[in-house]
Design a protein around this motif. Structure first.
Motif, PDB file in Angstrom:
ATOM      1  N   LEU A  95       6.163  17.698  -3.673  1.00 33.53           N
ATOM      2  CA  LEU A  95       6.696  18.844  -4.308  1.00 33.53           C
ATOM      3  C   LEU A  95       5.784  19.949  -4.721  1.00 33.53           C
ATOM      4  O   LEU A  95       6.345  21.018  -4.648  1.00 33.53           O
ATOM      5  N   VAL A  96       4.452  19.875  -4.594  1.00 33.23           N
ATOM      6  CA  VAL A  96       3.520  21.002  -5.055  1.00 33.23           C
ATOM      7  C   VAL A  96       3.180  21.838  -3.787  1.00 33.23           C
ATOM      8  O   VAL A  96       3.012  23.033  -3.664  1.00 33.23           O
ATOM      9  N   HIS A  97       3.169  21.218  -2.238  1.00 29.89           N
ATOM     10  CA  HIS A  97       2.779  21.866  -1.445  1.00 29.89           C
ATOM     11  C   HIS A  97       3.908  22.187  -0.188  1.00 29.89           C
ATOM     12  O   HIS A  97       4.011  23.072   0.116  1.00 29.89           O
ATOM     13  N   LEU A  98       4.383  21.032   0.050  1.00 30.92           N
ATOM     14  CA  LEU A  98       5.505  20.884   1.298  1.00 30.92           C
ATOM     15  C   LEU A  98       6.805  21.819   0.902  1.00 30.92           C
ATOM     16  O   LEU A  98       7.209  22.563   1.687  1.00 30.92           O
ATOM     17  N   VAL A  99       7.248  21.663  -0.153  1.00 31.74           N
ATOM     18  CA  VAL A  99       8.452  22.299  -0.655  1.00 31.74           C
ATOM     19  C   VAL A  99       8.113  23.668  -0.893  1.00 31.74           C
ATOM     20  O   VAL A  99       9.159  24.524   0.074  1.00 31.74           O
ATOM     21  N   PRO A 100       7.268  24.182  -1.372  1.00 31.34           N
ATOM     22  CA  PRO A 100       6.972  25.737  -1.392  1.00 31.34           C
ATOM     23  C   PRO A 100       6.638  26.340   0.127  1.00 31.34           C
ATOM     24  O   PRO A 100       7.154  27.485   0.239  1.00 31.34           O
ATOM     25  N   PRO A 136       0.800  -1.420   0.136  1.00 26.62           N
ATOM     26  CA  PRO A 136      -0.012  -0.148   0.086  1.00 26.62           C
ATOM     27  C   PRO A 136       0.768   1.418  -0.055  1.00 26.62           C
ATOM     28  O   PRO A 136       0.663   2.318  -0.691  1.00 26.62           O
ATOM     29  N   TYR A 137       1.914   1.297   0.755  1.00 28.26           N
ATOM     30  CA  TYR A 137       2.763   2.433   0.814  1.00 28.26           C
ATOM     31  C   TYR A 137       3.355   2.788  -0.529  1.00 28.26           C
ATOM     32  O   TYR A 137       3.861   3.837  -0.943  1.00 28.26           O
ATOM     33  N   LEU A 138       3.758   1.698  -1.280  1.00 24.41           N
ATOM     34  CA  LEU A 138       4.455   1.655  -2.560  1.00 24.41           C
ATOM     35  C   LEU A 138       3.463   2.355  -3.558  1.00 24.41           C
ATOM     36  O   LEU A 138       3.791   3.110  -4.308  1.00 24.41           O
ATOM     37  N   LEU A 139       2.299   1.956  -3.413  1.00 30.30           N
ATOM     38  CA  LEU A 139       1.240   2.631  -4.171  1.00 30.30           C
ATOM     39  C   LEU A 139       0.940   3.818  -4.009  1.00 30.30           C
ATOM     40  O   LEU A 139       0.723   4.671  -4.984  1.00 30.30           O
ATOM     41  N   LEU A 140       1.093   4.298  -2.753  1.00 29.72           N
ATOM     42  CA  LEU A 140       0.935   5.820  -2.425  1.00 29.72           C
ATOM     43  C   LEU A 140       1.939   6.635  -2.643  1.00 29.72           C
ATOM     44  O   LEU A 140       1.967   7.861  -2.551  1.00 29.72           O
ATOM     45  N   LEU A 141       2.978   6.032  -2.897  1.00 27.00           N
ATOM     46  CA  LEU A 141       4.430   7.030  -2.962  1.00 27.00           C
ATOM     47  C   LEU A 141       4.497   7.874  -4.000  1.00 27.00           C
ATOM     48  O   LEU A 141       4.945   8.954  -3.828  1.00 27.00           O
ATOM     49  N   PRO A 142       3.761   7.636  -5.355  1.00 22.32           N
ATOM     50  CA  PRO A 142       3.611   8.792  -6.392  1.00 22.32           C
ATOM     51  C   PRO A 142       2.949   9.960  -5.856  1.00 22.32           C
ATOM     52  O   PRO A 142       3.333  11.071  -5.992  1.00 22.32           O
TER      53      PRO A 142
END
Length: 331
Positions: A50-55, A37-43
């Protein structure tokens, strides 16, 4: 694969299976089943990063810098200012802090009125749509049109309707109904708050209608039938059955509407442009002006961080109160 080995009894040979053949096909281990499940959620997690946490992290770093138009080419070279941007933002005796406080109070009043009216209209419409009648499906679809329309197309339409000389609102209120002495200015002055609230409620109440209507499907009809047999009227049924049953739905609905409305930027920006009137100076547009109009990105980032902290505190307190209320109700 089988092998034969001589048997000491009877002088005959019997087939003996190899140890590997007894296990059968290999199955994924426990670690593989847990990690799948975690591998499926990884993307999705990487995209969220990239979209929220980094900014968000970059914005927090920028709030501690003296970042102005002179350092736009390479913002990392801007000198550190420490907490100066935060001190300037919360100094309510200075012009910057006083303007931010005024914008915050306007946003709080706007949010409370908008969320309350959206919930009230949406709940009333959902309750009225519960009974079966001719044309109910068409009305439900029409009620969802404001929510389905793109924000820019809907708000631009309201901009034309609020025009002073040839707008539909002044035509109806002044020319047709004669409720005003003269055509009103809706996009400037004190009336801008009413215009902004009108557009926000018109755009947001269908979402409340949709959520409450879905929650009403889980209330058994037998409860209403039993209440009607006991002599309960429509208002008593709503008060004793409908609203208590919708409490979990309303708790989530109010929180979502609060966060959406408090952070709303598209509606005031399209309605008023870059310079919103003082009466409709929401904090989202105020931070935009502090960042991209005055080119003081350090102060604007500090205001954004303060807004984030305020929303986190309010959300945490709201969730704590609602969870405590649920536990006391279950007891």
């Amino acid at each position: 694969m089988t092998t034969t080995a001589p048997a000491h009894t009877g002088g005959t040979t019997a087939p003996v299976k190899s140890p590997g053949a007894a296990r059968g096909p290999r199955r994924p281990g426990w670690l593989g089943r847990v990690s799948l499940p975690y591998l499926l959620l990884l993307p999705a997690l990487l995209l969220e990063l990239l979209v929220h946490l980094v900014p968000m992290v970059i914005g927090i770093v920028m709030s501690f810098k003296e970042l102005t138009q002179f350092y736009i080419r390479d913002w990392s070279t801007a000198p550190w200012s420490g907490l100066d941007n935060y001190r300037m933002s919360v100094d309510f005796n200075a012009p910057v802090g006083e303007a931010l406080l005024h914008s915050f109070l306007v946003t709080v009043a706007f949010t409370l009125l908008s969320v309350g009216l959206c919930w009230l209209i949406g709940t009333a419409a959902a309750i009225c749509m519960q009974d079966t009648f001719r044309g109910r499906g068409l009305l439900r679809a029409l009620f969802l049109v404001p929510y389905a329309l793109p924000v820019y197309a809907a708000v631009i339409t309201w901009v034309f309707m609020f025009q002073h000389d040839n707008g539909l609102v002044n035509h109806v209120l002044h020319d047709q109904l004669h409720l005003t002495d003269k055509p009103s200015f809706w996009l400037i002055g004190d009336n801008s708050f009413i215009a902004l609230l009108t557009v926000s409620v018109w755009k947001g109440w269908p979402f409340a209608f949709l959520i409450v209507m879905a929650g009403l499907q889980n209330i058994p009809r037998e409860l209403y039938e039993a209440a009607a047999l006991d002599g309960a009227g429509i208002w008593q049924q709503i008060r004793r059955i409908t609203l208590p049953s919708l409490r979990p739905v309303n708790q989530v609905l109010v929180l979502v509407l609060f966060l959406w409305t408090f952070n709303d930027f598209n509606t005031p920006y399209v309605l008023f442009g870059k310079a919103a009137p003082e009466a409709a100076d929401l904090i989202s547009v105020h931070i935009y002006q502090a960042s991209f109009v005055t080119w003081n990105f350090g102060t604007g980032s500090a205001m954004s961080v303060l807004l984030l902290l305020f929303l986190l505190v309010v959300t945490g307190g709201y969730l704590a109160l609602t969870s405590r209320g649920r536990r006391s109700a279950d007891v």
